[in-house]
Design a protein around this motif. Structure first.
Motif, mmCIF file in Angstrom:
data_model
loop_
_atom_site.group_PDB
_atom_site.id
_atom_site.type_symbol
_atom_site.label_atom_id
_atom_site.label_comp_id
_atom_site.label_asym_id
_atom_site.label_seq_id
_atom_site.Cartn_x
_atom_site.Cartn_y
_atom_site.Cartn_z
ATOM 1 N N LEU A 225 -6.829 -0.898 -2.281
ATOM 2 C CA LEU A 225 -6.137 -0.400 -1.412
ATOM 3 C C LEU A 225 -7.125 0.869 -0.484
ATOM 4 C CD1 LEU A 225 -3.141 1.926 -2.584
ATOM 5 C CD2 LEU A 225 -4.765 3.095 -1.258
ATOM 6 N N ALA A 226 -8.355 1.053 -1.221
ATOM 7 C CA ALA A 226 -9.353 2.327 -0.041
ATOM 8 C C ALA A 226 -9.470 1.313 1.592
ATOM 9 C CB ALA A 226 -10.415 2.718 -0.889
ATOM 10 N N ALA A 227 -10.549 0.065 0.605
ATOM 11 C CA ALA A 227 -10.709 -0.823 2.160
ATOM 12 C C ALA A 227 -9.384 -1.566 2.247
ATOM 13 C CB ALA A 227 -10.909 -2.389 1.367
ATOM 14 N N HIS A 228 -8.519 -1.723 2.220
ATOM 15 C CA HIS A 228 -6.944 -1.365 3.038
ATOM 16 C C HIS A 228 -6.872 0.442 4.307
ATOM 17 C CE1 HIS A 228 -3.168 -2.465 5.148
ATOM 18 N NE2 HIS A 228 -3.141 -1.213 4.721
ATOM 19 N N LEU A 229 -7.677 0.994 3.439
ATOM 20 C CA LEU A 229 -6.901 2.445 4.579
ATOM 21 C C LEU A 229 -7.657 2.803 5.461
ATOM 22 C CD1 LEU A 229 -6.303 4.956 1.293
ATOM 23 C CD2 LEU A 229 -4.362 3.535 3.675
ATOM 24 N N GLU A 230 -9.437 2.127 5.281
ATOM 25 C CA GLU A 230 -9.995 2.246 6.337
ATOM 26 C C GLU A 230 -9.739 0.764 7.043
ATOM 27 O OE1 GLU A 230 -14.104 0.444 3.890
ATOM 28 O OE2 GLU A 230 -14.178 2.398 3.475
ATOM 29 N N SER A 231 -9.234 0.443 7.314
ATOM 30 C CA SER A 231 -8.292 -0.813 8.609
ATOM 31 C C SER A 231 -7.511 -0.598 9.247
ATOM 32 C CB SER A 231 -8.680 -1.955 7.765
ATOM 33 O OG SER A 231 -7.934 -2.436 6.851
ATOM 34 N N CYS A 232 -6.426 0.496 8.160
ATOM 35 C CA CYS A 232 -5.023 0.641 8.427
ATOM 36 C C CYS A 232 -4.902 2.029 8.912
ATOM 37 C CB CYS A 232 -4.295 0.504 7.778
ATOM 38 S SG CYS A 232 -2.468 0.587 8.521
ATOM 39 N N GLU B 132 -9.120 1.244 -11.610
ATOM 40 C CA GLU B 132 -10.249 0.666 -10.221
ATOM 41 C C GLU B 132 -10.212 -0.452 -9.513
ATOM 42 O OE1 GLU B 132 -15.172 0.875 -10.886
ATOM 43 O OE2 GLU B 132 -13.645 2.125 -12.949
ATOM 44 N N ASN B 133 -9.923 -1.124 -9.678
ATOM 45 C CA ASN B 133 -9.517 -2.734 -8.705
ATOM 46 C C ASN B 133 -9.141 -2.317 -7.700
ATOM 47 O OD1 ASN B 133 -7.954 -2.657 -10.865
ATOM 48 N ND2 ASN B 133 -8.155 -5.130 -11.066
ATOM 49 N N ARG B 134 -7.405 -2.033 -7.926
ATOM 50 C CA ARG B 134 -6.385 -1.633 -6.993
ATOM 51 C C ARG B 134 -7.270 -1.013 -6.162
ATOM 52 N NH1 ARG B 134 0.104 -2.439 -9.054
ATOM 53 N NH2 ARG B 134 -0.120 -4.205 -8.749
ATOM 54 N N ALA B 135 -7.411 0.293 -6.955
ATOM 55 C CA ALA B 135 -7.370 1.864 -6.226
ATOM 56 C C ALA B 135 -8.450 0.786 -4.991
ATOM 57 C CB ALA B 135 -7.629 2.555 -6.863
ATOM 58 N N VAL C 115 1.053 -1.466 0.380
ATOM 59 C CA VAL C 115 0.009 0.078 0.400
ATOM 60 C C VAL C 115 0.853 0.934 -0.208
ATOM 61 C CG1 VAL C 115 -1.737 1.449 1.410
ATOM 62 C CG2 VAL C 115 -1.927 -1.201 1.286
ATOM 63 N N GLU C 116 1.567 1.475 0.900
ATOM 64 C CA GLU C 116 2.259 2.367 0.872
ATOM 65 C C GLU C 116 3.814 3.128 -0.400
ATOM 66 O OE1 GLU C 116 6.721 3.538 4.019
ATOM 67 O OE2 GLU C 116 5.182 1.872 4.564
ATOM 68 N N ASN C 117 3.236 2.313 -1.565
ATOM 69 C CA ASN C 117 4.287 1.817 -2.692
ATOM 70 C C ASN C 117 3.245 2.616 -3.679
ATOM 71 O OD1 ASN C 117 7.130 1.080 -1.683
ATOM 72 N ND2 ASN C 117 6.312 -0.774 -2.438
ATOM 73 N N LEU C 118 2.183 1.983 -2.945
ATOM 74 C CA LEU C 118 0.242 2.203 -3.704
ATOM 75 C C LEU C 118 0.631 3.777 -4.150
ATOM 76 C CD1 LEU C 118 -0.892 -0.407 -5.377
ATOM 77 C CD2 LEU C 118 0.070 0.417 -6.411
ATOM 78 N N LEU C 119 1.053 4.026 -2.521
ATOM 79 C CA LEU C 119 -0.239 5.718 -2.013
ATOM 80 C C LEU C 119 0.692 6.376 -2.779
ATOM 81 C CD1 LEU C 119 -0.172 5.584 1.794
ATOM 82 C CD2 LEU C 119 -2.142 5.517 0.249
ATOM 83 N N PRO C 120 1.255 7.278 -3.647
ATOM 84 C CA PRO C 120 1.738 8.201 -4.227
ATOM 85 C C PRO C 120 0.771 8.144 -5.548
ATOM 86 C CG PRO C 120 4.091 7.478 -3.573
ATOM 87 C CD PRO C 120 2.332 6.422 -2.634
ATOM 88 N N LEU C 121 0.105 6.958 -6.488
ATOM 89 C CA LEU C 121 -0.570 7.643 -7.226
ATOM 90 C C LEU C 121 -1.911 7.247 -6.544
ATOM 91 C CD1 LEU C 121 1.488 3.835 -8.897
ATOM 92 C CD2 LEU C 121 1.223 7.143 -9.907
ATOM 93 N N PHE C 122 -2.373 6.576 -5.735
ATOM 94 C CA PHE C 122 -3.460 6.442 -5.101
ATOM 95 C C PHE C 122 -3.633 8.144 -4.518
ATOM 96 C CE2 PHE C 122 -6.568 6.896 -1.867
ATOM 97 C CZ PHE C 122 -8.047 6.002 -2.146
ATOM 98 N N ALA C 123 -2.935 8.806 -4.632
ATOM 99 C CA ALA C 123 -3.459 10.390 -4.323
ATOM 100 C C ALA C 123 -4.098 11.071 -5.074
ATOM 101 C CB ALA C 123 -1.699 10.727 -3.229
#
Lengths: 253, 224
Positions: free
Chosen positions: A26-33, A20-23, A6-14
């Motif tokens: 990743l959003a699901a992970h952010l809700e729990s972490c 879409e599926n990755r985002a 997730v940390e590697n993908l966060l710059p692109l997520f921002a």
């Protein structure tokens, strides 16, 4: 998806640069972490700061000045039609390359046709007094010919010289390898040169001799000798041309 | 005068004043059914219309100037770059294909000019990049009159300008085009003549570096 991924993908997520599926995962992970969510917020803030990173306010006078400078430069370029500019235009890279290639081709053609190519020398027709024609001091030492032949002196143009020849009329003379000589008086033709097969070629054209010497126009015999590299092997070739009709009629003319 | 070609022999004297004075109305709906106004201006300018070229300059100067400033970090260099950009546009407008996006092409020219400008810079000036940018960003807009807000604003801009200045050129170009100018990743890739995956990688790296720089320096400033 773990925190490291997730940390590697966060710059692109921002910046909404993830698929879409990755985002979504990743959003699901952010809700729990919480930790990853905090980092995601930092990226969001940074992006907001980037959007606020506007240039300072620049007055319209600056833009007007830039515009004036552009036109001034264009006009200066237009009026500057010096010879150097014309020459520099010709040195524009594509033209330069084309010219260089053309010059190289021209030089190559010149080398091939005028320098590297050895001019084909016409056979030298020896004058009867041509000192270049030299008679070999030694006759060819052929076992078949040595007893009957005497060396012919091609430069010898006098009529009497024929009488000094051997009775068989066969003559042999030796030349330098690149010379061809015709003895008009004796109708003898001789040349020598390197043969691809034999190394040395000698040709001799002789005519049969008569005692009165009145058959100058009669049929002549062509004799050619080929000396191979092997000194013990020599090829001798005789040719009898067809007699000319009516040649006797023109004798008295 | 033929704009976009090397035939520069017929520029009328005083063309700059004339072109500045003439305001050309942008084509109305009747004429712009198939082409945008900018595309029509570009077509006319490429055909030798100096007034149309002047209009292109007027309509795109601010974008070019902002981009140059973000890439170079100071106003003086940005002005030089802006001037050079329009000279190149004038020279090479003949090579521009009408089916292309003019502003994408313009940004590509700007990026190239900025890169050339940075290459020409002396080492001393390269070192002073961030300082120049920081001095200029202290010019706070008047609407932010509140002292505290203005201070925070100036501090964040200073940190951001330093962070951008510390990026490699390609990453800087990618992040400016994507996050500030608002182009999509594919458009950025087209402008930079690169692939989308490369641009994504550059953007990701740039965002990470900027975040780390901002975290480090904003925390330091706040702790003082």
């Amino acid at each position: 998806m773990n925190c490291k991924q997730v940390e590697n993908l966060l710059p692109l997520f921002a910046g909404d640069d993830l698929k879409e599926n990755r985002a979504r995962s990743l959003a699901a992970h952010l809700e729990s972490c919480g930790k990853c969510a905090r980092i995601a917020n930092e990226y969001g803030e940074t992006r907001q700061m980037l959007r606020e990173f506007a240039p300072p306010v620049i007055s319209e006078n600056v833009y007007a000045e830039i515009s004036r400078n552009v036109w001034r430069t264009i006009e200066a370029d237009a009026t500057d039609c010096s010879h150097w500019k014309i020459f520099a235009g010709w040195l524009h890279p594509p033209r330069t390359w084309a010219m260089a290639v053309a010059v190289l081709i021209a030089i190559s053609i010149f080398i091939v046709y005028f320098v590297a190519r050895e001019p084909v020398k016409p056979p030298q027709v020896a004058d009867r007094h041509d000192p270049a024609i030299s008679v070999s001091p030694e006759p060819l030492q052929s076992p078949e010919l040595t007893s009957e032949e005497s060396p012919v002196r091609p430069a010898d143009s006098k009529k009497g010289s024929r009488r000094r020849r051997s009775a068989s009329g066969l003559s042999t003379h030796r030349r330098t390898h690149r010379n061809l000589a015709i003895d008009h008086s004796s109708s003898a033709v001789a040349f020598s040169g390197p043969s691809p097969a034999t190394g040395i070629i000698e040709k001799a054209n002789t005519e049969p001799q008569t005692d009165d010497g009145s058959d100058r126009d009669s049929a002549k015999t062509l004799r050619m000798e080929f000396q191979t590299r092997n000194p013990n092997i020599r090829i001798i070739w005789f040719s009898h041309p067809e007699p000319k009709h009516g040649s006797s009629n023109s004798k008295g003319i | 005068m033929k704009v976009g070609s090397r035939l520069l022999g017929n520029v009328p004297s005083g063309a700059s004043e004339m072109a500045l004075a003439v305001e050309i109305p942008l084509p109305g709906d009747a004429t712009s059914r198939t082409q945008t106004p900018m595309a029509l201006l570009v077509e006319r300018a490429a055909g030798g219309d100096s007034a149309a070229f002047e209009q292109i300059m007027i309509h795109s100067q601010k974008r070019v100037m902002a981009m140059s400033w973000r890439m170079l970090g100071n106003e003086a260099d940005a002005r030089d770059a802006c001037q050079e950009v329009f000279l190149r546009v004038y020279k090479y407008l003949g090579n521009f294909k009408q089916d292309q996006d003019f502003f994408a092409w313009l940004y590509r020219v700007t990026i190239n000019v900025c890169r050339d400008n940075l290459k020409k810079r002396e080492p001393e000036r390269l070192r002073s990049f961030a300082t120049d940018a920081a001095e200029e960003v202290l010019e706070i807009p008047s609407e932010q009159a509140d002292a505290e807000k203005a201070l925070i604003y100036a501090q964040r801009r200073e940190v951001m300008s330093r962070a951008i200045a510390g990026l490699p050129f390609k990453e800087r170009a990618s992040i400016v085009l994507r996050d500030i100018e608002g182009f999509s990743t594919e458009e950025v890739a087209r402008i930079l003549q690169s692939s989308s995956s490369t641009v994504r990688s550059q953007i990701s790296s740039a965002r990470r570096k900027i975040r780390e720089y901002c975290l480090r320096h904003l925390q330091t400033e706040q702790s003082r």
